[in-house]
Design a protein around this motif. Structure first.
Motif, short mmCIF file in Angstrom:
data_model
loop_
_atom_site.label_atom_id
_atom_site.label_comp_id
_atom_site.label_asym_id
_atom_site.label_seq_id
_atom_site.Cartn_x
_atom_site.Cartn_y
_atom_site.Cartn_z
N VAL A 192 0.92 -1.13 -0.01
CA VAL A 192 0.07 -0.18 -0.02
C VAL A 192 0.83 1.31 -0.03
O VAL A 192 1.45 1.44 0.75
N GLU A 193 0.77 1.83 -1.09
CA GLU A 193 1.62 3.06 -1.36
C GLU A 193 0.72 4.47 -0.97
O GLU A 193 -0.35 4.50 -0.89
N SER A 194 1.67 5.48 -0.46
CA SER A 194 0.78 6.78 -0.15
C SER A 194 1.89 7.80 -0.28
O SER A 194 3.21 7.50 -0.49
N GLY A 195 1.46 8.95 -0.31
CA GLY A 195 2.44 10.19 -0.21
C GLY A 195 2.59 10.98 -1.75
O GLY A 195 3.32 11.99 -1.77
N GLY A 196 1.89 10.50 -2.61
CA GLY A 196 2.01 11.03 -4.09
C GLY A 196 1.28 12.39 -4.03
O GLY A 196 0.48 12.64 -2.93
N GLY A 197 1.51 12.97 -5.27
CA GLY A 197 0.63 14.34 -5.25
C GLY A 197 1.03 15.35 -6.33
O GLY A 197 2.02 14.92 -7.00
N LEU A 198 0.64 16.70 -6.41
CA LEU A 198 1.20 17.73 -7.00
C LEU A 198 2.11 18.81 -6.27
O LEU A 198 1.80 19.02 -5.05
N VAL A 199 3.23 18.72 -6.78
CA VAL A 199 4.09 19.69 -6.09
C VAL A 199 4.83 20.52 -7.05
O VAL A 199 4.88 20.36 -8.36
N GLN A 200 5.35 21.76 -6.58
CA GLN A 200 5.86 22.51 -7.67
C GLN A 200 7.46 22.28 -7.82
O GLN A 200 8.10 21.48 -6.90
N PRO A 201 8.25 22.73 -8.87
CA PRO A 201 9.53 22.13 -9.15
C PRO A 201 10.33 22.84 -8.08
O PRO A 201 9.95 23.78 -7.43
N GLY A 202 11.23 22.12 -7.46
CA GLY A 202 12.04 22.41 -6.50
C GLY A 202 11.72 21.74 -4.80
O GLY A 202 12.23 22.03 -4.18
N GLY A 203 10.24 21.62 -4.96
CA GLY A 203 9.61 21.13 -3.77
C GLY A 203 10.01 19.58 -3.49
O GLY A 203 10.87 18.87 -3.93
N SER A 204 9.37 19.18 -2.43
CA SER A 204 9.67 17.95 -1.93
C SER A 204 8.33 16.95 -1.79
O SER A 204 7.21 17.50 -1.34
N LEU A 205 8.50 15.70 -1.72
CA LEU A 205 7.44 14.64 -1.46
C LEU A 205 8.39 13.68 -0.59
O LEU A 205 9.25 13.38 -1.00
N ARG A 206 7.19 12.96 0.16
CA ARG A 206 7.74 11.63 0.69
C ARG A 206 6.81 10.43 0.36
O ARG A 206 5.34 10.77 0.88
N LEU A 207 7.32 9.58 -0.18
CA LEU A 207 6.15 8.24 -0.51
C LEU A 207 6.70 7.41 0.44
O LEU A 207 7.74 7.12 0.90
#
Length: 115
Positions: free
Chosen positions: A5-20
């Motif tokens: 089960v994956e989570s953490g995706g989404g829309l982010v601006q260039p230079g931003g961060s996400l954690r999956l």
């Protein structure tokens, strides 16, 4: 059966961060490796990062220095910290788990990098 089960995706601006995050459950047995692939529209699925049970990591050249993979063995969970995101990182990200019975895949989570 193994469930991922994956989570953490989404829309982010260039230079931003996400954690999956990817949590494994079910008939996991002894995990050899976990990690992430991604697939952009019109492109083949490619390895992003992987981590073995012993903690050895490997990364695609395109993400080295920006992405970090880690793992919580007690929770059977793997993480992908993605920093300095670029539009070319836009893709569906798939978690995988490899054990002595084979390789298993998550359902995928969309990551979109756009202003």
């Amino acid at each position: 059966q193994v469930q991922l089960v994956e989570s953490g995706g989404g829309l982010v601006q260039p230079g931003g961060s996400l954690r999956l995050s990817c949590a494994a459950s079910g008939s996991i047995f002894s995990i050899n490796a976990m990690g992430w692939y991604r697939q952009a529209p019109g492109k083949e699925r490619e390895l992003v990062a992987g981590i073995t049970s012993g903690g050895t990591t490997n990364y695609a050249d395109s993400v080295k220095g920006r992405f970090t993979i880690s793992r919580d063995n007690a929770k059977n969970t793997v993480y992908l910290q993605m920093n300095s995101l670029k539009p070319e990182d836009t893709a569906v990200y798939y978690c995988y788990l490899a054990n002595r019975r084979g390789q298993y895949w998550g359902q995928g989570t969309q990551v979109t990098v756009s202003s």
